[in-house]
Design an enzyme around this catalytic site. Structure first.
Site, PDB file in Angstrom:
ATOM      1  N   GLU A 195      -7.685 -12.238   4.487  1.00  0.00           N
ATOM      2  CA  GLU A 195      -8.423 -10.968   4.505  1.00  0.00           C
ATOM      3  C   GLU A 195      -9.459 -10.907   3.387  1.00  0.00           C
ATOM      4  O   GLU A 195      -9.943  -9.833   3.064  1.00  0.00           O
ATOM      5  CB  GLU A 195      -7.448  -9.789   4.413  1.00  0.00           C
ATOM      6  CG  GLU A 195      -6.459  -9.859   3.253  1.00  0.00           C
ATOM      7  CD  GLU A 195      -5.494  -8.688   3.216  1.00  0.00           C
ATOM      8  OE1 GLU A 195      -5.709  -7.685   3.915  1.00  0.00           O
ATOM      9  OE2 GLU A 195      -4.511  -8.760   2.445  1.00  0.00           O
ATOM     10  N   HIS A 252       0.801  -1.233   0.000  1.00  0.00           N
ATOM     11  CA  HIS A 252       0.000   0.000   0.000  1.00  0.00           C
ATOM     12  C   HIS A 252       0.826   1.271   0.000  1.00  0.00           C
ATOM     13  O   HIS A 252       0.257   2.364  -0.027  1.00  0.00           O
ATOM     14  CB  HIS A 252      -0.960  -0.009   1.192  1.00  0.00           C
ATOM     15  CG  HIS A 252      -2.078  -0.994   1.034  1.00  0.00           C
ATOM     16  ND1 HIS A 252      -2.925  -1.002  -0.046  1.00  0.00           N
ATOM     17  CD2 HIS A 252      -2.481  -2.032   1.823  1.00  0.00           C
ATOM     18  CE1 HIS A 252      -3.805  -1.981   0.082  1.00  0.00           C
ATOM     19  NE2 HIS A 252      -3.549  -2.626   1.205  1.00  0.00           N
ATOM     20  N   ARG A 274       6.162  -6.483   3.297  1.00  0.00           N
ATOM     21  CA  ARG A 274       4.874  -6.915   2.749  1.00  0.00           C
ATOM     22  C   ARG A 274       4.963  -6.702   1.251  1.00  0.00           C
ATOM     23  O   ARG A 274       5.067  -5.562   0.770  1.00  0.00           O
ATOM     24  CB  ARG A 274       3.690  -6.135   3.325  1.00  0.00           C
ATOM     25  CG  ARG A 274       2.390  -6.562   2.607  1.00  0.00           C
ATOM     26  CD  ARG A 274       1.140  -6.337   3.414  1.00  0.00           C
ATOM     27  NE  ARG A 274       0.800  -4.932   3.531  1.00  0.00           N
ATOM     28  CZ  ARG A 274      -0.301  -4.482   4.118  1.00  0.00           C
ATOM     29  NH1 ARG A 274      -1.160  -5.356   4.646  1.00  0.00           N
ATOM     30  NH2 ARG A 274      -0.553  -3.196   4.214  1.00  0.00           N
ATOM     31  N   ASP A 310      -9.464  -5.178   5.147  1.00  0.00           N
ATOM     32  CA  ASP A 310      -9.976  -5.842   3.943  1.00  0.00           C
ATOM     33  C   ASP A 310     -11.042  -6.863   4.293  1.00  0.00           C
ATOM     34  O   ASP A 310     -12.042  -6.995   3.579  1.00  0.00           O
ATOM     35  CB  ASP A 310      -8.822  -6.508   3.172  1.00  0.00           C
ATOM     36  CG  ASP A 310      -8.115  -5.500   2.284  1.00  0.00           C
ATOM     37  OD1 ASP A 310      -8.792  -4.802   1.515  1.00  0.00           O
ATOM     38  OD2 ASP A 310      -6.880  -5.387   2.375  1.00  0.00           O
ATOM     39  N   GLN A 347      -1.488 -13.368   4.675  1.00  0.00           N
ATOM     40  CA  GLN A 347      -2.671 -12.665   5.180  1.00  0.00           C
ATOM     41  C   GLN A 347      -3.964 -13.358   4.763  1.00  0.00           C
ATOM     42  O   GLN A 347      -4.126 -13.724   3.600  1.00  0.00           O
ATOM     43  CB  GLN A 347      -2.696 -11.238   4.638  1.00  0.00           C
ATOM     44  CG  GLN A 347      -1.712 -10.343   5.342  1.00  0.00           C
ATOM     45  CD  GLN A 347      -1.934  -8.878   5.027  1.00  0.00           C
ATOM     46  OE1 GLN A 347      -1.072  -8.244   4.450  1.00  0.00           O
ATOM     47  NE2 GLN A 347      -3.091  -8.332   5.421  1.00  0.00           N
ATOM     48  N   ASP A 386      16.154 -11.372  -1.453  1.00  0.00           N
ATOM     49  CA  ASP A 386      17.523 -11.099  -1.930  1.00  0.00           C
ATOM     50  C   ASP A 386      18.067  -9.809  -1.313  1.00  0.00           C
ATOM     51  O   ASP A 386      19.272  -9.672  -1.087  1.00  0.00           O
ATOM     52  CB  ASP A 386      17.556 -10.969  -3.463  1.00  0.00           C
ATOM     53  CG  ASP A 386      17.601 -12.322  -4.162  1.00  0.00           C
ATOM     54  OD1 ASP A 386      17.717 -13.354  -3.472  1.00  0.00           O
ATOM     55  OD2 ASP A 386      17.516 -12.350  -5.415  1.00  0.00           O
TER      56      ASP A 386
HETATM   57  C1  3PY Z   1      -5.958  -4.990   6.377  1.00  0.00           C
HETATM   58  O1  3PY Z   1      -6.468  -4.642   7.461  1.00  0.00           O
HETATM   59  O2  3PY Z   1      -6.606  -5.216   5.357  1.00  0.00           O
HETATM   60  C2  3PY Z   1      -4.525  -5.116   6.283  1.00  0.00           C
HETATM   61  O3  3PY Z   1      -4.035  -5.602   5.294  1.00  0.00           O
HETATM   62  C3  3PY Z   1      -3.742  -4.610   7.433  1.00  0.00           C
HETATM   63  O4  3PY Z   1      -2.416  -4.728   7.252  1.00  0.00           O
HETATM   64 MG    MG Z   2      -5.275  -5.663   3.620  1.00  0.00          MG
END
Ligand code: 3PY
Ligand code: MG
Length: 251
Positions: free
Chosen positions: A147, A44, A69, A173, A145, A83
């Site tokens: 989400e 992001h 990330r 998300d 993640q 790397d």
């Molecule tokens: C979210 O809350 O969607 C995230 O990816 C937080 O890092």
């Molecule tokens: Mg997110």
């Protein structure tokens, strides 16, 4: 195994923050804050490859592990971060066991995975290729993640994938994906978070979550969540500016 990876999978509280400001000065300030790790946010925030390496270098100066990330699931993005010397990767929006297995393959060297070997910073620019090949599968942290609605539906299969260290919940998300945004829907979102945490812990995985601030970490710990990314340098700059200037600007 690296001390950092051990900490991440120990089920003990570990607190980090996102580095979203693409500058080593911001990284040095965050690294001096007491955070146990930083996570450079290439999903992001607008941070290019060369800058990521400089940001990891700045964190290394302070002996604070820097994860990255990555922007998505491409193995090339994971390879580039590792790397550059990242202590681990956080892979967003993992929705199926197949995607989780692909993240493992991109993160681990053969025979476990398919990460390519090269003379990058992580391998001492070629001086330490053999050592890196020997140690990286043991030291690099892989967090994925959950989400998306599909990820929530597939959480059991995803959590069972071998080679993942941390199942990380993205509540922002997730709240959009399951139509549980805002305070009125907090119970629905919290139930989904608890479902992911319970399933991941039952599979022996550490569980992480993003929180905008640290106020409810103790409460989420009781749900078995141990790995926290709290806000970001940019968010804390904004809240610090609002607090520092706010009263004077309102006068
Ligand atoms: C979210 O809350 O969607 C995230 O990816 C937080 O890092
Ligand atoms: Mg997110």
């Amino acid at each position: 195994m690296s001390g950092f990876r051990k900490t991440c999978i120990s089920f003990e509280r570990v607190i980090g923050t996102f580095s979203a400001i693409p500058h080593p000065v911001a990284v040095e300030i965050a690294a001096t804050s007491g955070a146990a790790f930083l996570c450079i946010d290439c999903e992001h925030a607008q941070i290019g490859r060369e800058r990521v390496e400089d940001m990891i270098r700045a964190a290394d100066l302070h002996r604070v592990p820097a994860m990255v990330r990555v922007p998505g699931h491409q193995p090339e993005a994971i390879a580039s971060a590792l790397d550059a010397g990242a202590a681990g990767v956080l892979v967003p929006r993992v929705s199926t066991a197949g995607e989780a297995r692909a993240a493992v393959a991109a993160t681990r060297f053969p025979p476990v995975g398919r990460r390519g070997v090269g003379p990058g910073r992580a391998a001492g620019y070629g001086y330490r290729i053999a050592e890196t090949l020997k140690s990286a599968n043991e030291t690099v942290v892989l967090a994925i993640q959950i989400e998306t609605a599909e990820g929530l539906a597939n959480v059991e299969e995803i959590a069972a994938v071998e080679g993942i260290d941390v199942i990380f919940i993205g509540p922002g998300d997730l709240s959009v994906a399951i139509d549980a945004m805002g305070p009125d829907n907090a119970e629905k979102l919290n139930a989904a978070i608890r479902q992911i945490a319970d399933t991941a812990r039952a599979a022996g995985k550490a569980v992480g979550i993003f929180r905008p601030d640290g106020s409810d970490v103790a409460a989420w710990e009781t749900a078995g969540i141990s790995f926290y990314i709290i806000g970001s340098d940019a968010m804390m700059l904004a809240s610090g500016l609002a607090a520092g200037l706010g009263a004077a600007l309102r006068d």
